[in-house]
Design an enzyme around this catalytic site. Sequence first.
Site, PDB file in Angstrom:
ATOM      1  N   SER A 176     -30.460 -30.992  52.846  1.00 52.47           N
ATOM      2  CA  SER A 176     -29.121 -31.212  52.509  1.00 52.47           C
ATOM      3  C   SER A 176     -28.540 -30.639  51.001  1.00 52.47           C
ATOM      4  CB  SER A 176     -28.522 -32.687  52.528  1.00 52.47           C
ATOM      5  OG  SER A 176     -27.334 -32.650  52.300  1.00 52.47           O
ATOM      6  N   TYR A 178     -30.198 -41.189  49.515  1.00 50.42           N
ATOM      7  CA  TYR A 178     -30.192 -39.933  50.293  1.00 50.42           C
ATOM      8  C   TYR A 178     -30.573 -38.869  49.554  1.00 50.42           C
ATOM      9  CZ  TYR A 178     -28.432 -36.558  54.012  1.00 50.42           C
ATOM     10  OH  TYR A 178     -28.437 -35.547  54.997  1.00 50.42           O
ATOM     11  N   LYS A 222     -33.911 -36.281  49.868  1.00 51.23           N
ATOM     12  CA  LYS A 222     -33.947 -35.031  50.402  1.00 51.23           C
ATOM     13  C   LYS A 222     -34.180 -33.721  49.095  1.00 51.23           C
ATOM     14  CE  LYS A 222     -31.873 -35.255  54.480  1.00 51.23           C
ATOM     15  NZ  LYS A 222     -32.398 -34.613  55.565  1.00 51.23           N
TER      16      LYS A 222
HETATM   17  N1  LIG Z   1     -24.315 -34.502  59.500  1.00 55.95           N
HETATM   18  C1  LIG Z   1     -24.014 -33.740  58.431  1.00 55.95           C
HETATM   19  O1  LIG Z   1     -22.826 -33.367  57.683  1.00 55.95           O
HETATM   20  C2  LIG Z   1     -25.398 -33.222  57.724  1.00 55.95           C
HETATM   21  C3  LIG Z   1     -25.315 -32.853  56.352  1.00 55.95           C
HETATM   22  C4  LIG Z   1     -26.389 -32.305  55.719  1.00 55.95           C
HETATM   23  C5  LIG Z   1     -27.748 -32.660  56.297  1.00 55.95           C
HETATM   24  N2  LIG Z   1     -27.828 -33.146  57.478  1.00 55.95           N
HETATM   25  C6  LIG Z   1     -29.073 -33.499  58.111  1.00 55.95           C
HETATM   26  O2  LIG Z   1     -29.243 -33.068  59.459  1.00 55.95           O
HETATM   27  C7  LIG Z   1     -30.094 -33.834  60.253  1.00 55.95           C
HETATM   28  C8  LIG Z   1     -29.481 -34.454  61.486  1.00 55.95           C
HETATM   29  O3  LIG Z   1     -28.282 -35.121  61.079  1.00 55.95           O
HETATM   30  P1  LIG Z   1     -27.155 -35.676  62.207  1.00 55.95           P
HETATM   31  O4  LIG Z   1     -26.100 -35.527  61.553  1.00 55.95           O
HETATM   32  O5  LIG Z   1     -27.309 -34.978  63.403  1.00 55.95           O
HETATM   33  O6  LIG Z   1     -27.631 -37.090  62.032  1.00 55.95           O
HETATM   34  P2  LIG Z   1     -27.185 -38.464  62.957  1.00 55.95           P
HETATM   35  O7  LIG Z   1     -26.235 -38.001  64.047  1.00 55.95           O
HETATM   36  O8  LIG Z   1     -27.221 -39.540  62.101  1.00 55.95           O
HETATM   37  O9  LIG Z   1     -28.588 -38.409  63.948  1.00 55.95           O
HETATM   38  C9  LIG Z   1     -29.748 -38.776  63.082  1.00 55.95           C
HETATM   39  C10 LIG Z   1     -31.011 -38.885  64.228  1.00 55.95           C
HETATM   40  O10 LIG Z   1     -32.120 -39.193  63.419  1.00 55.95           O
HETATM   41  C11 LIG Z   1     -32.612 -40.180  64.026  1.00 55.95           C
HETATM   42  N3  LIG Z   1     -33.638 -41.131  63.071  1.00 55.95           N
HETATM   43  C12 LIG Z   1     -33.117 -42.010  62.510  1.00 55.95           C
HETATM   44  N4  LIG Z   1     -33.993 -42.750  61.702  1.00 55.95           N
HETATM   45  C13 LIG Z   1     -35.228 -42.472  62.469  1.00 55.95           C
HETATM   46  C14 LIG Z   1     -36.495 -42.659  62.144  1.00 55.95           C
HETATM   47  N5  LIG Z   1     -36.734 -43.821  61.434  1.00 55.95           N
HETATM   48  N6  LIG Z   1     -37.554 -42.103  62.868  1.00 55.95           N
HETATM   49  C15 LIG Z   1     -37.146 -40.989  63.714  1.00 55.95           C
HETATM   50  N7  LIG Z   1     -35.772 -40.866  64.065  1.00 55.95           N
HETATM   51  C16 LIG Z   1     -34.938 -41.267  63.394  1.00 55.95           C
HETATM   52  C17 LIG Z   1     -31.866 -40.904  64.908  1.00 55.95           C
HETATM   53  O11 LIG Z   1     -32.225 -41.411  65.880  1.00 55.95           O
HETATM   54  P3  LIG Z   1     -31.800 -42.972  66.552  1.00 55.95           P
HETATM   55  O12 LIG Z   1     -30.679 -42.446  67.485  1.00 55.95           O
HETATM   56  O13 LIG Z   1     -32.942 -43.517  67.036  1.00 55.95           O
HETATM   57  O14 LIG Z   1     -31.132 -43.654  65.340  1.00 55.95           O
HETATM   58  C18 LIG Z   1     -31.062 -39.853  65.261  1.00 55.95           C
HETATM   59  O15 LIG Z   1     -31.641 -38.945  66.228  1.00 55.95           O
HETATM   60  C19 LIG Z   1     -30.424 -34.882  59.230  1.00 55.95           C
HETATM   61  O16 LIG Z   1     -31.861 -34.710  58.594  1.00 55.95           O
HETATM   62  C20 LIG Z   1     -29.489 -35.140  58.039  1.00 55.95           C
HETATM   63  O17 LIG Z   1     -29.885 -35.699  56.938  1.00 55.95           O
HETATM   64  C21 LIG Z   1     -26.704 -33.669  58.162  1.00 55.95           C
END
Ligand SMILES: NC(=O)c1ccc[n+]([C@@H]2O[C@H](COP(=O)([O-])OP(=O)(O)OC[C@H]3O[C@@H](n4cnc5c(N)ncnc54)[C@H](OP(=O)(O)O)[C@@H]3O)[C@@H](O)[C@H]2O)c1
Length: 232
Positions: A138, A154, A158
């Site tokens: 991120s 966070y 990261k």
């Molecule tokens: N959304 C954004 O704006 C954004 C921006 C920058 C970076 N990112 C990065 O992109 C990636 C995906 O983000 P997202 O927005 O799709 O997040 P999200 O919708 O919150 O989904 C997070 C996923 O990670 C899983 N997870 C959480 N804790 C875990 C653990 N202990 N072991 C294994 N899996 C786990 C969750 O599983 P459960 O369903 O079991 O909880 C879910 O499948 C992340 O690395 C995030 O930091 C996102």
Amino acid sequence: MQRILVTGASRGIGLELVRRFLDRGDRVVATARKPGAATELNRLAFAHPGRLSVLPLDLAKPHSIDELVRELPLVAESIDVLVNNAGVLPTRERFGALEARHLEETFRVNAMGPVLLTQALAPLFARSGAAKVMNLSSVLGSIAERDAFYTPSYAISKAALNMGTRLLAHALADQGVTVFAIHPGWVRTDMGGPNADLSVEESARGLIAVLDRVGPADAGRFLTFEGRELPW
Ligand SMILES: NC(=O)c1ccc[n+]([C@@H]2O[C@H](COP(=O)([O-])OP(=O)(O)OC[C@H]3O[C@@H](n4cnc5c(N)ncnc54)[C@H](OP(=O)(O)O)[C@@H]3O)[C@@H](O)[C@H]2O)c1
């Protein structure tokens, strides 16, 4: 056809990546903390017989990584692409009230888990010289871009993942594996919230376009989903 492993695929960006990989004919191993509760993944597995395996993985627990590595050869003899997508973001942290449990849990899932998983899967990476590891980082983990006290657990995790990316890129260079970090944009998921800039479709399309075009010369880079370089 590629063999792709995506972590944290139960929802959000991970789930959309799995959908798109399946749509184009790849074989996918999707991990979820609770496969039984990952309804949409199970529906996709039903709709794509033999091309999607759903396996349990909790990245906060190293023994869960060991179990995945034991089970994986039953469904995939090698891996072309590992997408370290799973992540957590504790909300409402503020200076003066930081808690060790938030810092620790976030570090485990966002930094330690992906590094240990990549290490554990290294023997399975395809010997083609074209294997790739895409780490979902991120811009909030960019030290150079940081100008306010915001999402500390966070951001720290990261930044650690970014260093992990760089180190893994060196460790796996001889094996021809391209390890890189990528910012998916601000995306409308549970983590990004409803006001974010991008839909999961827009983000995943960009992530896959970058994934497809990176090669060994891109190992250790920190890119955006549009392919722009980000400062560390
Ligand atoms: N959304 C954004 O704006 C954004 C921006 C920058 C970076 N990112 C990065 O992109 C990636 C995906 O983000 P997202 O927005 O799709 O997040 P999200 O919708 O919150 O989904 C997070 C996923 O990670 C899983 N997870 C959480 N804790 C875990 C653990 N202990 N072991 C294994 N899996 C786990 C969750 O599983 P459960 O369903 O079991 O909880 C879910 O499948 C992340 O690395 C995030 O930091 C996102």
